[in-house]
Design a protein around this motif. Structure first.
Motif: not given
Ligand code: Z5A
Length: 219
Positions: A66-69, A99-108, A113-114
């Protein structure tokens, strides 16, 4: 890069598309032309990736896939649309970005995050928005708004706890970057929010013009 890159972020149904359209109308009245775009998407290839990402049948999509897509869609979008527009001095209003990637794939989702930072550098050469409007609201209310539309995508199917972590993630980003991220209460009348966005936008333009004038005066 001489254009202006502005992003809109927030939980599902927080009113990003609506506010982008209202700001576009305001800018059109001032004869300012803007590129309106969105993520995932914004180019034919990235829109095809969007289909895969949001299709509720793709329940088994692994978090890393998902992240890579999302990153692949963004790499194409930046290369094909956003950077050329900014290089030509245009203003770009984008519905969601990194920021959506940080919030959805990172934090949620809990991915590193690195790692997200590294992938962002690879995908976009570290492109950052100048200004971000975060439309903050209770995700339950936002989801209720979108459900009235009648279709539920793969991300919307996540639990309410997931969407709450997304909201907290956005607020943490705003805390870390108060200069860039303007937080707005999205549970207000459309026109009240639109007026606030115009006020912050105008203040940002004035600040930028002052900084540019200062830089031009500095030998
Ligand atoms: N995602 C990700 O995980 N990682 C990433 O890197 C990126 C994205 C880039 C994209 O879905 C999904 O991908 C998203 C995050 C994830 N998933 N989730 N969950 P999307 O593009 O289909 O969904 P969205 O970005 O959240 O857009 P949206 O659903 O269209 O919502 P919106 O643009 O924020 O809201 P709207 O369309 O302007 O308004 C929604 C409804 O509320 C509409 O009927 C409006 O008339 C109404 N509305 C708007 N404002 C108000 C106010 N102030 N009062 C009352 N009613 C209002």
């Amino acid at each position: 890069m001489s254009g202006l890159f502005i992003t809109f972020e927030g939980v599902e149904g927080s009113g990003k598309s609506t506010q982008i359209e209202l700001l576009r109308q305001h800018l059109a009245e001032r004869a300012l032309s803007v590129l309106i775009t969105r993520e995932p998407g914004g180019t034919p290839t990235a829109e095809a990736i969007r289909e895969v990402l949001l299709d509720p049948r793709n329940k088994a999509l692994a978090p890393m896939a998902e992240l890579l897509l999302y990153a692949a869609a963004r790499a194409q979008h930046v290369e094909e649309r956003i950077r050329p527009a900014l290089d030509a001095g245009q203003m770009v209003l984008c519905d969601r970005f990194a920021d959506s990637t940080t919030a959805y794939q990172g934090i949620a989702r809990g991915l590193s995050l690195e790692l997200l930072g590294e992938i962002h550098r690879l995908a976009t050469s570290n492109l950052r928005p100048h200004l971000t409007f975060l439309l903050d609201m209770d995700p339950e209310l936002g989801l209720q708004r979108t459900r009235e539309r009648g279709r539920i995508d793969r991300m919307e199917q996540e639990s309410i706890a997931f969407h709450r972590r997304v909201r907290e993630g956005f607020l943490a980003i705003a805390d870390n970057e108060p200069e860039r991220v303007v937080v707005l209460d999205a549970d207000q009348e459309l026109e009240v929010i639109a007026r606030d966005i115009r006020r912050h936008f105008d203040a940002y333009l004035e600040r930028r013009a002052r900084e540019q004038a200062l830089a031009a005066d500095t030998p």
